[in-house]
Design an enzyme around this catalytic site. Sequence first.
Site, PDB file in Angstrom:
ATOM      1  N   GLY A 173      11.138  -8.540  39.924  1.00 51.75           N
ATOM      2  CA  GLY A 173      12.157  -7.776  39.222  1.00 51.75           C
ATOM      3  C   GLY A 173      11.890  -7.891  37.739  1.00 51.75           C
ATOM      4  CB  CYS A 174      11.661  -5.345  35.041  1.00 50.40           C
ATOM      5  SG  CYS A 174      13.235  -4.493  35.267  1.00 50.40           S
ATOM      6  CG  ASN A 175      16.427  -6.858  33.970  1.00 50.10           C
ATOM      7  OD1 ASN A 175      16.159  -6.460  32.856  1.00 50.10           O
ATOM      8  ND2 ASN A 175      17.006  -6.095  34.881  1.00 50.10           N
TER       9      ASN A 175
END
Lengths: 348, 348, 348, 348
Positions: free
Chosen positions: A149-151
């Site tokens: 997940g990017c965050n």
Amino acid sequence: MPLSVAVSGASGYAGGEILRLLAAHPEVEIRTVTAHANAGQPLIDHQPHLRSLRHLTLQPSTPEVLAGHDIVFLALPHGQSGQYTEALADTGLVIDAGADHRLTSAEDWAAFYGGDFHDAWTYGVPELIVDGAKQRERLVGASRIAAPGCNASTVALSLAPGVAAGVIDPGDIVSVLAVGPSGAGKSAKTTLLASEILGSANPYAIGGTHRHIPEIRQALRGAGAAGDIRISFTPVLVPMSRGILATSTAPIAPGVTDAEVREAWQSAYGDETFVQLLPEGSFPRTADVVGANTALMGLAVDRAAGRVVVVTAVDNLAKGTAGAAIQSMNIALGLPEAQGLSVNGVAP
Amino acid sequence: MPLSVAVSGASGYAGGEILRLLAAHPEVEIRTVTAHANAGQPLIDHQPHLRSLRHLTLQPSTPEVLAGHDIVFLALPHGQSGQYTEALADTGLVIDAGADHRLTSAEDWAAFYGGDFHDAWTYGVPELIVDGAKQRERLVGASRIAAPGCNASTVALSLAPGVAAGVIDPGDIVSVLAVGPSGAGKSAKTTLLASEILGSANPYAIGGTHRHIPEIRQALRGAGAAGDIRISFTPVLVPMSRGILATSTAPIAPGVTDAEVREAWQSAYGDETFVQLLPEGSFPRTADVVGANTALMGLAVDRAAGRVVVVTAVDNLAKGTAGAAIQSMNIALGLPEAQGLSVNGVAP
Amino acid sequence: MPLSVAVSGASGYAGGEILRLLAAHPEVEIRTVTAHANAGQPLIDHQPHLRSLRHLTLQPSTPEVLAGHDIVFLALPHGQSGQYTEALADTGLVIDAGADHRLTSAEDWAAFYGGDFHDAWTYGVPELIVDGAKQRERLVGASRIAAPGCNASTVALSLAPGVAAGVIDPGDIVSVLAVGPSGAGKSAKTTLLASEILGSANPYAIGGTHRHIPEIRQALRGAGAAGDIRISFTPVLVPMSRGILATSTAPIAPGVTDAEVREAWQSAYGDETFVQLLPEGSFPRTADVVGANTALMGLAVDRAAGRVVVVTAVDNLAKGTAGAAIQSMNIALGLPEAQGLSVNGVAP
Amino acid sequence: MPLSVAVSGASGYAGGEILRLLAAHPEVEIRTVTAHANAGQPLIDHQPHLRSLRHLTLQPSTPEVLAGHDIVFLALPHGQSGQYTEALADTGLVIDAGADHRLTSAEDWAAFYGGDFHDAWTYGVPELIVDGAKQRERLVGASRIAAPGCNASTVALSLAPGVAAGVIDPGDIVSVLAVGPSGAGKSAKTTLLASEILGSANPYAIGGTHRHIPEIRQALRGAGAAGDIRISFTPVLVPMSRGILATSTAPIAPGVTDAEVREAWQSAYGDETFVQLLPEGSFPRTADVVGANTALMGLAVDRAAGRVVVVTAVDNLAKGTAGAAIQSMNIALGLPEAQGLSVNGVAP
């Protein structure tokens, strides 16, 4: 002979970025692109910036269509990857850009996502410290990879060195992220309309509900956190199409010097190409990593507040998703790790 | 007969917003506008949106020009207000939109600003809880008012109710703010160029150096904080011309229920016009307060993180600066508090 | 006693702006707000910036609900106004912000819109020159008013003075408009997503297909154009939520001097409050009219190109739609024309 | 052995983009970067996105420093290139990204720029039709190249095919361009501040004064225009850091069919990599060419208006300046024309 690749979810933002990077990669041939609702249409109608791929047509995202390639990228909403497991049993390398294979805890999955739980795959963040080594080692030869997940990966990379070195207390982390709307996908929702985002900062998933929280906790546990990991996590949509600027703070561990704090990050990332700690007093901007596979990080020790502050800039679609996927692919296949990836951003 | 007003710093952003609000105020007449470098030029060349004031010419910002009005607004860089003290001795009401008269501690001034220290004036945040009452009471009849720092008042309003009620611990506050560049003023700096800000999130003043930190501490001490106030404060420039979205968190005080937390804010702001607590689960966006004198606030109790999260949206130029100034003026002069001010924003 | 008002389409952008202006209007009471899909929900959920109207609930947009008010505003997609004709027969004033009652030519309607044709109502652009006088005169006492298309009225106001005075040739007009996405409405379309609009300029309706073209031609015919009116019209979506910057050019009529050109516009708008010609060499920006009911216009005579260039800035939701509607309402009812409207914009 | 390169003006936007492209070019080595005011500072302080070049220090832009390289890029304000002529006499290839060597007419130079006139160098727009052939032919082996003005080359490429084929009348061209502020350079001017550009469309250089006008006329004359070339040219700054969307129209020549019009562009660009005509009904967006060396073009024949409309999207820093320079360099040196250049953009 180039490696044959299929990309599902090719009409979306994550799929588009995977294709953009693959198109510049010398060792692969993009053979198949698939989509659900948009199947049958030219790819270029949905990714008008991918001029070199304008010969491709979106095929249906069926297991049959995806089977038979050397490498398959799944860029699908969570909960959809499972259906391909069997058909792709013989595929050498499958990389899931969705959430289905990230979490090791069925309980976390149930609490934050729901639906069928699937086994975790090798986590695609090479620079992450896991059990005293880099995750890179686990990626060598991997055949099933879960892109992060990017965050989650942005915050995990921000804090893992401090957690591993014991210089910060993971029991009271606060992260606030300025994020671009492309991370929310190409969904026709009124909340994501330009008129709602332009000129505005819009918070969402406040108060401990964001799905990347268990992923961060899992990564920091892997980095060596003893005791509880607690994180207050607030993402704020801001008017830039791409980018994450994560401001993460945690209490300075007792008795630790400023130099020891900085040394934790310096030793973790000093030799990395794609995760770079800026000199003291320097902090990153998201513009500087647009299109790049680079996480830029600035660090301050705020004695008055009793906290370490780490500010990290990442392109959510590149290093946050597609770049991490390609970098992991390179490692898994024994290719040069940086192949097809840029350390420089497109700015201004 | 309308009250005669002079506005110095009239070619800047704060001065422009003061003028925009005054132009819609029924009880005042804008008689004089002044500037330094731009003196002699038509106001409209610098404030092309203020069409109703296109008859005005910028005069020099000398004490003589500013003297002789009922009300004077100073919208100058910090350190410049002092020179007008004597000349404006007979002026009934002076409101300083700069920082010179905000801090009560000469030590704080020296540490964060430097230069000559001036006495603090009545702080222009009417809704702030101070010593168990609202600051409004002190503003009645005031003749010297210090308009707040935009970030400072946003964070102070966000947390004062919890501090006053003892439901949060002010010893470990973390605030991260998405802010528009107009807060940095109309200065020709390359870091503020559109090309640097568009498509990017840019942090600044990281690690405890921002000048609004002592102002927040002072306000929360006034709200009743016992013991140390510690705040990790990080502002992030984002590509919107106006607006502050402040995400502030603090530990939940031991033994406090969720309902007690919410009640602290509800009882503080339930009767206010310009500071509004949104219903549970709702959070504000900066677009909704553009041009308005409104602070919108959302609150979550994150038990997993052990923190209260308060997200507040403010227009830095309006409620953050010029609106606070006009509202304080109204109170000081016994005019209806909301006169000339809008509770509604201009959106989308 | 205030005039009772109902606004249909109250959850959309045009409806929201009508409500924002009405909320600041001293002579009206907003009694009823209606919507289709969103009926039953609080208005504030859809217009979170309209804090003063948070007591209102969206009712269904049925004829029965809208009947019985002094004034009704219809802010609906085109083709939907007709159903209310009968139910609103006794309503003193109906203002349609949609397209249904703008065109006098059934042929134009069929070519650009399609579906049932309805009679044209009094066109709500008070400053437009029509048959040698201002449209204002026709609006006095009007009971049925068609608010203009935002792009159409911007271009019509830009060129009508020159057409009326015979100093430009309407047979070869070229207009290119930079427009904000709010003009496209609050529709959940992927082409209007923030990720598609941010950082990009996106043309649409190119080559003579835009629906505002026949409305411009009709207005310029009314202004006195002899012979054919031909217009090349290209709108370009740019990343600002509001605003139209229309660059319109037409050939200089033979034998006309520069002074005569300027005089045509000066004499048309010199006495107007809300349409202002800037001095020679000055040109407008859309930021300066945000939230205002003002059209700002700059004019150049380019002898090398043989063309007059008129650049006009308008807030598409304000002067372009809702402001024009309220201004027309004021005129129709004999109220002060500027009541509830601002000539100043909100900038920066 | 790689070719040694020096880049002057390396702290600005054009210089930065040249460096970004060179850093990805396999045949060159960036040996020297120079600047004026910023000499002595690390390049990375001014180009924080160019992480791979963080070892470089800005040297003074003296002739001595620039001499002795295989290739020199000059990215300087106009009027400054001349001082290097002598010192670079032995340099194999000099490419000027400034304006000094673009115009062949001393009269045009005097009228639009002023100061000393310099000889024109080979114009760096390979796809441009000149005297019935492509400019590419002239670039082979060239030693002195003038990179084009970004707006000029965009409009010239848009219209040259129609002019060369005689299907449009160059005597009444109208071009309106939405442009990003990076084209104006990294100058600390208040008019270019983010607060002035965000949320606004700002026209400039209206009425025939823009310096790219003579360059367009010169290019179209080269394309074969008979008689007068007249162009109404209006650039509009919009809130995107990069990009030009040029809407250009010209009268359809008498007796020409729609198919003949389209064929003119199709035959000119059908075989080009970096200038692409989109299918009928398709039009480009600037986001799709960000970072790319691609000009995307859409074409409509508007019979009602009597005009051909060409909409072209270009990245002003890439294809508009630095990309054109590198592409021209490749051609001049006999390298593959596309080396180091991307046809795909970075979107969203």
